[in-house]
Scaffold this motif. Structure first.
Motif, mmCIF file in Angstrom:
data_model
loop_
_atom_site.group_PDB
_atom_site.id
_atom_site.type_symbol
_atom_site.label_atom_id
_atom_site.label_comp_id
_atom_site.label_asym_id
_atom_site.label_seq_id
_atom_site.Cartn_x
_atom_site.Cartn_y
_atom_site.Cartn_z
ATOM 1 N N SER A 159 11.824 71.140 11.447
ATOM 2 C CA SER A 159 10.508 70.481 11.558
ATOM 3 C C SER A 159 9.650 70.775 10.336
ATOM 4 O O SER A 159 8.972 69.881 9.808
ATOM 5 C CB SER A 159 9.799 70.948 12.834
ATOM 6 N N SER A 160 9.680 72.014 9.858
ATOM 7 C CA SER A 160 8.909 72.380 8.675
ATOM 8 C C SER A 160 9.404 71.635 7.446
ATOM 9 O O SER A 160 8.604 71.158 6.631
ATOM 10 C CB SER A 160 8.992 73.894 8.439
ATOM 11 N N MET A 161 10.713 71.514 7.321
ATOM 12 C CA MET A 161 11.273 70.816 6.160
ATOM 13 C C MET A 161 10.917 69.333 6.190
ATOM 14 O O MET A 161 10.551 68.748 5.166
ATOM 15 C CB MET A 161 12.792 71.003 6.127
ATOM 16 N N LEU A 162 11.030 68.703 7.350
ATOM 17 C CA LEU A 162 10.683 67.288 7.455
ATOM 18 C C LEU A 162 9.212 67.062 7.127
ATOM 19 O O LEU A 162 8.849 66.086 6.454
ATOM 20 C CB LEU A 162 11.004 66.777 8.860
ATOM 21 N N ALA A 163 8.348 67.979 7.593
ATOM 22 C CA ALA A 163 6.922 67.862 7.287
ATOM 23 C C ALA A 163 6.683 67.973 5.782
ATOM 24 O O ALA A 163 5.854 67.250 5.216
ATOM 25 C CB ALA A 163 6.138 68.939 8.036
ATOM 26 N N ALA A 164 7.418 68.869 5.117
ATOM 27 C CA ALA A 164 7.253 69.044 3.670
ATOM 28 C C ALA A 164 7.742 67.820 2.899
ATOM 29 O O ALA A 164 7.122 67.404 1.920
ATOM 30 C CB ALA A 164 7.996 70.294 3.207
ATOM 31 N N VAL A 165 8.846 67.234 3.354
ATOM 32 C CA VAL A 165 9.448 66.116 2.624
ATOM 33 C C VAL A 165 8.584 64.859 2.713
ATOM 34 O O VAL A 165 8.422 64.138 1.721
ATOM 35 C CB VAL A 165 10.871 65.842 3.148
ATOM 36 N N VAL A 166 8.026 64.572 3.882
ATOM 37 C CA VAL A 166 7.337 63.297 4.081
ATOM 38 C C VAL A 166 5.856 63.352 3.714
ATOM 39 O O VAL A 166 5.194 62.306 3.690
ATOM 40 C CB VAL A 166 7.494 62.812 5.535
ATOM 41 N N THR A 167 5.312 64.520 3.448
ATOM 42 C CA THR A 167 3.892 64.626 3.119
ATOM 43 C C THR A 167 3.705 64.880 1.622
ATOM 44 O O THR A 167 4.649 65.244 0.912
ATOM 45 C CB THR A 167 3.217 65.750 3.920
ATOM 46 N N ASP A 168 2.493 64.713 1.148
ATOM 47 C CA ASP A 168 2.215 64.844 -0.287
ATOM 48 C C ASP A 168 1.084 65.828 -0.567
ATOM 49 O O ASP A 168 0.188 65.560 -1.357
ATOM 50 C CB ASP A 168 1.883 63.478 -0.899
ATOM 51 N N HIS A 169 1.145 66.983 0.094
ATOM 52 C CA HIS A 169 0.168 68.046 -0.151
ATOM 53 C C HIS A 169 0.871 69.318 -0.623
ATOM 54 O O HIS A 169 0.593 70.415 -0.164
ATOM 55 C CB HIS A 169 -0.654 68.330 1.114
ATOM 56 N N TRP A 170 1.818 69.156 -1.564
ATOM 57 C CA TRP A 170 2.485 70.320 -2.130
ATOM 58 C C TRP A 170 1.528 71.084 -3.030
ATOM 59 O O TRP A 170 1.486 72.310 -3.011
ATOM 60 C CB TRP A 170 3.716 69.885 -2.927
ATOM 61 N N ALA A 171 0.780 70.367 -3.842
ATOM 62 C CA ALA A 171 -0.166 71.020 -4.754
ATOM 63 C C ALA A 171 -1.405 70.154 -4.880
ATOM 64 O O ALA A 171 -1.344 68.924 -4.785
ATOM 65 C CB ALA A 171 0.464 71.244 -6.122
ATOM 66 N N VAL A 172 -2.540 70.809 -5.074
ATOM 67 C CA VAL A 172 -3.823 70.135 -5.289
ATOM 68 C C VAL A 172 -4.284 70.467 -6.703
ATOM 69 O O VAL A 172 -4.317 71.631 -7.104
ATOM 70 C CB VAL A 172 -4.872 70.591 -4.262
ATOM 71 N N LEU A 173 -4.615 69.432 -7.465
ATOM 72 C CA LEU A 173 -5.010 69.579 -8.860
ATOM 73 C C LEU A 173 -6.456 69.147 -9.033
ATOM 74 O O LEU A 173 -6.916 68.208 -8.377
ATOM 75 C CB LEU A 173 -4.117 68.713 -9.751
ATOM 76 N N SER A 174 -7.181 69.814 -9.914
ATOM 77 C CA SER A 174 -8.571 69.434 -10.151
ATOM 78 C C SER A 174 -8.983 69.731 -11.588
ATOM 79 O O SER A 174 -8.484 70.678 -12.199
ATOM 80 C CB SER A 174 -9.502 70.183 -9.185
ATOM 81 N N PRO A 175 -9.882 68.909 -12.141
ATOM 82 C CA PRO A 175 -10.412 69.175 -13.490
ATOM 83 C C PRO A 175 -11.576 70.163 -13.418
ATOM 84 O O PRO A 175 -12.059 70.501 -12.340
ATOM 85 C CB PRO A 175 -10.897 67.793 -13.932
ATOM 86 N N ARG A 176 -11.999 70.615 -14.564
ATOM 87 C CA ARG A 176 -13.163 71.489 -14.604
ATOM 88 C C ARG A 176 -14.425 70.653 -14.371
ATOM 89 O O ARG A 176 -14.601 69.581 -14.944
ATOM 90 C CB ARG A 176 -13.264 72.194 -15.953
ATOM 91 N N VAL A 177 -15.304 71.141 -13.514
ATOM 92 C CA VAL A 177 -16.563 70.460 -13.223
ATOM 93 C C VAL A 177 -17.655 71.087 -14.083
ATOM 94 O O VAL A 177 -18.023 72.249 -13.892
ATOM 95 C CB VAL A 177 -16.918 70.570 -11.720
ATOM 96 N N GLU A 178 -18.146 70.327 -15.045
ATOM 97 C CA GLU A 178 -19.152 70.844 -15.972
ATOM 98 C C GLU A 178 -20.561 70.791 -15.406
ATOM 99 O O GLU A 178 -21.400 71.628 -15.705
ATOM 100 C CB GLU A 178 -19.092 70.053 -17.283
ATOM 101 N N LYS A 179 -20.843 69.778 -14.575
ATOM 102 C CA LYS A 179 -22.179 69.639 -14.014
ATOM 103 C C LYS A 179 -22.096 69.034 -12.623
ATOM 104 O O LYS A 179 -21.106 68.382 -12.269
ATOM 105 C CB LYS A 179 -23.046 68.766 -14.917
ATOM 106 N N LEU A 180 -23.147 69.242 -11.842
ATOM 107 C CA LEU A 180 -23.197 68.741 -10.479
ATOM 108 C C LEU A 180 -23.783 67.335 -10.448
ATOM 109 O O LEU A 180 -24.178 66.792 -11.469
ATOM 110 C CB LEU A 180 -24.016 69.693 -9.607
#
Length: 228
Positions: free
Chosen positions: A21-42
């Motif tokens: 079940s864990s493997m199937l959840a990993a294969v079909v989903t797309d939340h392996w890694a979250v990427l973000s840029p640097r936020v210079e201002k709000l």
């Protein structure tokens, strides 16, 4: 199969089901890694992303206050406009060409292919394990254990390939992302590796011949197991 051995196999089978079940959840989903840029201002819009084996999703988030976890743009759960793109071997056109540069597709193709091998090993292992419950078929426990151990090894290789993919995406000058963290799909893959690999080893140990009760007995002289 002896009743004691059958109980051990049933418990191991339950653990394997959790791993599958864990493997199937990993294969079909797309939340392996979250990427973000640097936020210079709000009070501005930034573009975060999360990806898996098959696609990358970019999300435009309006930032009003700094992320308390220090993850730059985000958290990813904030509302925003979301756009998902599949890898180039599933798409075509200009959008796919831009996507190829940003995702280092050779890594993701490799990770996806290895994950498919893992799914194949899990299927074969499940068939052998189900067959082992038949009368006089406990010899199928050994191939089942090997298949599940191989499935776990494939998973951990896929995890490492994805880690290298993330590293290249962060280090590349072609991407805007400079910060990252691994998410729940990645945790599911790691959990699947531990459960399936250890369960495979357990099945191999359970399938070993009956050990002699006395030190002067040899394995060949030991009493054979009763067949139910």
């Amino acid at each position: 199969m002896l009743e004691d051995k059958k109980t051990k196999v049933k418990i191991t089978f339950l653990v394997i089901l959790v791993g599958i079940s864990s493997m199937l959840a990993a294969v079909v989903t797309d939340h392996w890694a979250v990427l973000s840029p640097r936020v210079e201002k709000l009070n501005t819009t930034c573009e975060a992303a999360h990806f898996g084996l098959w696609r990358l999703c970019k999300k435009s988030i309006f930032i009003m206050e700094a992320d308390p976890q220090g993850k730059g743009c985000g958290p990813i759960s904030l509302p925003g406009v979301k756009n998902c793109s599949y890898f180039k071997h599933f798409t075509s056109g200009e959008e796919a060409e831009v996507f190829e540069v940003k995702t280092q597709k050779e890594y993701n193709i490799s990770a996806a292919a290895i994950a498919i091998f893992s799914l194949a090993f899990m299927t074969l292992g499940s068939l052998c394990l189900l067959g082992a419950f038949g009368k006089g078929r406990d010899y199928l426990l050994r191939p089942a254990g090997m298949f599940f151990a191989f499935a776990g090894l494939c998973i951990v290789i896929s995890v490492e390939v994805m880690r290298q993919s993330v590293k290249r995406m962060i280090d590349s000058d072609e991407t805007i992302w400079i910060e990252y963290y691994y998410s729940w799909s990645f945790a599911c893959a790691c959990t699947a590796f531990l459960l399936l690999f250890l369960s495979g080893i357990s099945l191999l140990i359970i399938s070993m011949p009956h050990m002699p009760r006395n030190p002067w007995e040899t394995c060949m002289d030991a009493e054979p197991e009763a067949i139910d």
